[in-house]
Design a protein around this motif. Structure first.
Motif, short mmCIF file in Angstrom:
data_model
loop_
_atom_site.label_atom_id
_atom_site.label_comp_id
_atom_site.label_asym_id
_atom_site.label_seq_id
_atom_site.Cartn_x
_atom_site.Cartn_y
_atom_site.Cartn_z
N SER A 1 0.77 -1.16 0.05
CA SER A 1 0.03 -0.17 0.06
C SER A 1 0.88 1.24 -0.04
O SER A 1 1.94 1.09 0.24
N ARG A 2 0.39 2.44 -0.14
CA ARG A 2 1.03 3.62 -0.24
C ARG A 2 1.69 4.13 0.93
O ARG A 2 2.73 4.80 1.20
N TYR B 1 5.90 0.36 4.17
CA TYR B 1 7.53 0.68 3.60
C TYR B 1 7.84 -1.02 3.99
O TYR B 1 9.12 -1.08 3.93
N ASP B 2 7.18 -2.06 4.24
CA ASP B 2 7.73 -3.31 4.16
C ASP B 2 8.02 -3.93 2.69
O ASP B 2 7.55 -3.25 1.62
N PHE B 3 9.13 -4.68 2.81
CA PHE B 3 9.20 -5.40 1.40
C PHE B 3 8.48 -6.40 1.04
O PHE B 3 8.24 -7.44 1.53
N HIS B 4 7.47 -6.11 0.05
CA HIS B 4 6.23 -6.77 -0.06
C HIS B 4 6.51 -7.62 -1.37
O HIS B 4 6.32 -8.89 -1.51
N GLU B 5 7.16 -7.06 -2.55
CA GLU B 5 7.35 -8.04 -3.64
C GLU B 5 8.38 -7.57 -4.65
O GLU B 5 8.50 -6.26 -4.80
N PHE B 6 9.37 -8.30 -5.58
CA PHE B 6 10.47 -7.42 -6.09
C PHE B 6 9.96 -7.15 -7.38
O PHE B 6 9.09 -7.90 -7.83
N THR B 7 10.35 -6.01 -7.80
CA THR B 7 10.04 -5.54 -9.10
C THR B 7 11.08 -4.64 -9.51
O THR B 7 11.72 -3.93 -8.95
N LEU B 8 11.18 -4.43 -10.88
CA LEU B 8 12.13 -3.55 -11.76
C LEU B 8 11.23 -2.35 -12.06
O LEU B 8 11.61 -1.49 -13.02
N GLY C 1 6.18 16.47 0.91
CA GLY C 1 4.88 16.64 0.89
C GLY C 1 4.32 15.31 0.54
O GLY C 1 3.04 14.81 1.18
N ALA C 2 5.14 14.28 -0.27
CA ALA C 2 4.48 13.16 -0.37
C ALA C 2 4.57 12.18 0.80
O ALA C 2 3.68 11.12 0.94
N ASN C 3 5.27 12.45 1.95
CA ASN C 3 5.27 11.69 3.13
C ASN C 3 3.90 11.88 3.91
O ASN C 3 3.40 10.95 4.55
N GLN C 4 3.18 12.83 3.47
CA GLN C 4 1.70 12.77 4.13
C GLN C 4 0.96 11.90 3.55
O GLN C 4 -0.05 11.66 4.25
N ARG C 5 1.00 11.64 2.41
CA ARG C 5 0.09 10.67 1.67
C ARG C 5 0.73 9.36 1.24
O ARG C 5 0.07 8.49 0.31
N ILE D 1 4.92 7.93 0.58
CA ILE D 1 6.35 8.30 -0.41
C ILE D 1 6.18 7.14 -1.58
O ILE D 1 6.07 6.10 -1.32
N PRO D 2 6.17 7.68 -2.81
CA PRO D 2 6.38 6.55 -4.03
C PRO D 2 7.45 6.00 -3.81
O PRO D 2 8.57 6.46 -3.56
N PRO D 3 7.73 4.61 -4.34
CA PRO D 3 8.77 4.02 -4.37
C PRO D 3 9.82 4.38 -5.15
O PRO D 3 11.18 4.24 -5.19
N GLN D 4 9.41 5.48 -6.48
CA GLN D 4 10.39 6.07 -7.11
C GLN D 4 11.31 6.99 -6.30
O GLN D 4 12.30 7.36 -6.92
N VAL D 5 11.06 7.35 -5.32
CA VAL D 5 11.77 8.30 -4.47
C VAL D 5 13.13 7.40 -4.16
O VAL D 5 14.28 8.11 -4.26
#
Length: 267
Positions: free
Chosen positions: A42-43, A46-53, A228-232, A234-238
């Motif tokens: 979920s957004r 911050y747990d490692f859920h699934e490996f992806t590229l 700002g993104a931390n409030q909703r 943080i996207p993984p692209q960060v």
């Protein structure tokens, strides 16, 4: 047996302590690098859920993030260029010349480094508002130059203080002009310090949040975007951007180390 073990510990404990400290410092980087390959559940997770590229294939998947990164790079480049030029000139003046008020200048140069960022940010904000200067890209550049100059002066001054003046005197004795002595002797010797100061200034500018937040207006830099993104969530692209920045810095350090070893190997 006990004596051998005791001697081994006495000989290797500094290395063990250094390894522990280095591991402690690099642990956040390793976590960020791992999360850059993560697809969170979920957004707000911050747990490692699934490996992806996918995060690396589409680093600009989060709206507005790449624009903020580009803006931070632009601000960092301008602030680094200006602060490096000004700081290098100040360092030469403080090391090579004697003038009235030199001790006071040496003390004032350290003031931005010792002053809390909140104080610097609010003070500059009050100054800009009183002067009627609109906040935006250039006010952020002015703010970053203000505190980056001090770090450049300190770094370049340390390099100049450790340089042997007799090398320049020898060049002048061999009928080199002052410009030739500077270009062929002084500048190559002090250049590593200038490069180090520029890299430090860029990293400080790119990473700054507190002073930028006070003087940015509607300009959004990468640290402000992350806040700002931390409030909703943080996207993984960060994490991709953070890992890429660390990899670029590490690559630059390796290049400097390799280039520094080549002259020694040739000798």
């Amino acid at each position: 047996m006990g004596g051998r073990f005791g001697r081994w510990v006495a000989d290797h404990w500094p290395v063990a302590v250094a390894a522990c400290v280095l591991g402690y410092l690099l642990l956040p980087v390793v976590v960020v690098a791992g999360l850059s390959f993560n697809r969170p559940s979920s957004r707000l997770s911050y747990d490692f859920h699934e490996f992806t590229l996918d995060n690396w294939r589409d680093p600009c998947g989060s709206a507005g993030m790449c624009e903020a990164v580009v803006r931070s790079v632009q601000i960092g480049f301008v602030a680094t260029t200006v602060s490096t030029v000004l700081g290098t000139l100040m360092a030469f003046a403080l090391v090579r010349h004697r003038f009235r008020g030199r001790p006071a200048v040496n003390l004032l140069v350290l003031a931005p480094m010792a002053t809390p960022e909140v104080v610097l940010g609010t003070s500059l904000l009050a100054l800009l508002v009183a002067a009627g200067v609109p906040q935006g890209f250039w006010t952020v550049v002015i703010a970053h130059v203000m505190f980056c100059v001090s770090f450049v002066v300190v770094t370049v001054r340390a390099r100049l203080s450790g340089m042997d003046r007799r090398l320049e005197e020898a060049a002048l004795d061999l009928y080199a002009s002052e410009w030739q002595a500077f270009r062929r002797v002084t500048l190559p010797l002090v250049l590593p310090g200038i490069v180090a100061a520029a890299l430090l200034a860029f990293s400080l500018s790119f990473d700054d949040f507190v002073i930028t937040n006070f003087n940015s207006g509607t300009t959004v830099t990468f640290p402000m975007y992350v806040w700002g993104a931390n409030q909703r969530g943080i996207p993984p692209q960060v994490n991709v951007v953070g890992t890429a920045m660390f990899a670029i810095a590490l690559l630059m350090l390796l290049v400097v180390q390799v280039r520094g070893r080549r002259p020694a190997a040739s000798e």
